[in-house]
Design a protein around this motif. Structure first.
Motif, PDB file in Angstrom:
ATOM      1  N   GLY A  14     -51.049   3.434  42.015  1.00  0.00           N
ATOM      2  CA  GLY A  14     -49.743   3.705  42.236  1.00  0.00           C
ATOM      3  C   GLY A  14     -48.945   4.175  40.993  1.00  0.00           C
ATOM      4  N   ASP A  18     -51.379   1.871  36.186  1.00  0.00           N
ATOM      5  CA  ASP A  18     -51.939   0.881  35.268  1.00  0.00           C
ATOM      6  C   ASP A  18     -53.541   1.049  35.454  1.00  0.00           C
ATOM      7  N   GLY A  19     -53.853   1.498  36.760  1.00  0.00           N
ATOM      8  CA  GLY A  19     -55.413   1.690  37.127  1.00  0.00           C
ATOM      9  C   GLY A  19     -55.644   1.874  38.421  1.00  0.00           C
ATOM     10  N   ASP A  21     -56.893   0.053  42.058  1.00  0.00           N
ATOM     11  CA  ASP A  21     -57.084  -1.287  42.847  1.00  0.00           C
ATOM     12  C   ASP A  21     -58.276  -0.667  43.936  1.00  0.00           C
TER      13      ASP A  21
HETATM   14 MG   LIG Z   1     -51.578  -0.294  40.194  1.00  0.00          MG
END
Ligand SMILES: [Mg+2]
Ligand SMILES: Nc1ncnc2c1ncn2[C@@H]1O[C@H](COP(=O)(O)OP(=O)(O)O)[C@@H](O)[C@H]1O
Length: 365
Positions: A14, A18-19, A21
């Motif tokens: 998203g 951050d990465g 999921d």
């Molecule tokens: Mg995220």
């Protein structure tokens, strides 16, 4: 007779950047069952490039293509981590892609991705590009999670609100009579994250502790709230296209001298207040508000939302059996299952599209 596989992998990355999921889910017999979850952080160079691609910049065609290849590697890593938990064949990997532009008013949204490379690396069918069809039908292409929130968390006869607090915040109002409404409320963690990164070099405000150490500045809060997006009627959706560093700096320039911790407290209150007001404007008094996304781990934020709603119960979706950091990836696994079974994924009452549409595109293994 062959059994149709009911296992799906959902991958969500998203606006927080951050990465990735990921979840492995089983949708056998109409149930929604999470079997495993994984997280693949973005390598720092990939994160920096995805951040840079949020705004117009030189040679972005080539740079986007290369970033999409890097993204596919991160997605494939997440798939690899989940596969050992699959007892049978996985029907498909449903992947959101990384939003680098969201301009429904211009008729497009761009979730960069290389689904072909992911199909090649994983050997599994890939379903991608979930938002474009809704925009083609006149919708916002967002939020797409409310239909899933209703399927997973709805309870007939009970009004519930599900709030996803990722980089951007969005609400799903489950009215309890089958109606579902919702929209993007504005910033979730995006401003909170960039402020603590600037002042403390940390990626996020762990548990909202820094915000809790400060005091909300009433004048700054008013300036932040004076943003036309917050007053705009639904359907509406937003992203880093609007809520970026320059937006924040322009607001701060109107109210100089606020201490950094107090700015953090005020940004946290901004997210909470815009969510609470969005819920109140929907004219429901929910039985409870359930929070998912990384913002569910920010105690200051949850406290502020509860206070703004005058004591309505605010808790994480863990209370309904799904850990908050798994909900959005599970939603995309479910949207993949909807695509594969030729069922629509959007809600016209939410996105403003002309009608129900089957969302996604298939990249066969
Ligand atoms: Mg995220
Ligand atoms: N322990 C925590 N304390 C406070 N905030 C957190 C915590 N864990 C995650 N977050 C917040 O959640 C964000 C990630 O949320 P996520 O749901 O993945 O958003 P997105 O879908 O936009 O990537 C982080 O950037 C951070 O702001």
């Amino acid at each position: 007779m062959t059994n149709t596989p009911t296992l799906y992998i959902g991958l969500m990355s998203g606006t927080s950047l951050d990465g990735v999921d990921g979840v492995l889910a089983d949708f056998a017999n109409g149930a929604i069952h999470t079997l495993a979850a994984a997280f693949a952080p973005f390598p720092p160079e990939l994160r920096a490039e995805l951040m840079a691609l949020q705004a117009a910049s030189p040679n972005e065609l080539e740079r986007e293509a290369l970033a999409a290849n890097g993204l596919a590697l991160a997605y494939a890593e997440c798939v690899r981590a989940l596969l050992p938990s699959a007892a049978g064949p996985v029907a498909a990997v449903a992947v959101h892609g990384q939003t680098i532009r969201h301009r429904p008013e211009l008729g497009f949204t761009r979730q960069t991705n290389n689904p072909s490379l992911l199909a090649e690396l994983s050997g599994i069918d890939v379903i991608a590009d979930f938002r474009s069809r809704d925009i083609a039908a006149g919708g916002q292409g967002a939020p797409l999670v409310p239909a899933f929130h209703e399927a997973a968390f709805g309870k007939p006869g009970t009004a519930r609100v599900v709030v996803n607090i990722g980089g951007i915040g969005n609400i799903s109002v489950l009215h309890g009579d089958g109606r579902v409404t919702g929209f993007d409320t504005g910033p979730g963690n995006v401003l909170i994250d960039l402020w603590i990164a600037r002042h403390k070099g940390q990626p996020y405000d762990e548990d909202g502790a820094w915000a809790a150490s400060g005091t909300v500045d009433a004048a700054l809060l008013e300036i932040l709230l004076d943003e036309p997006y917050f007053r705009q009627p639904a359907p509406k959706s937003t992203g880093r296209d609007l809520f970026h560093e320059q937006w924040l700096d322009a607001k701060l320039a109107q109210c100089p001298g606020v201490a950094p911790a107090d700015v953090q407290a005020t940004l946290t209150r901004l997210t909470a207040l815009t969510i609470a007001r969005a819920i109140q404007d929907e004219g429901v008094r929910p039985d409870a508000v359930y929070v998912c996304g990384g913002g569910a781990y920010n105690a200051t934020l949850l406290r502020d939302i509860g206070a703004a709603l005058g004591g309505v119960k605010v808790e994480s979706t863990a209370a309904l059996g799904v850990a908050p950091n798994r909900v959005e990836a599970l939603a995309f696994a479910w949207l993949g299952w909807r695509f594969a079974t030729r069922q629509p994924g959007n809600l016209p009452a939410v996105t403003g599209a002309r009608g129900l549409r089957i969302l996604g595109a298939l990249y066969p293994a």
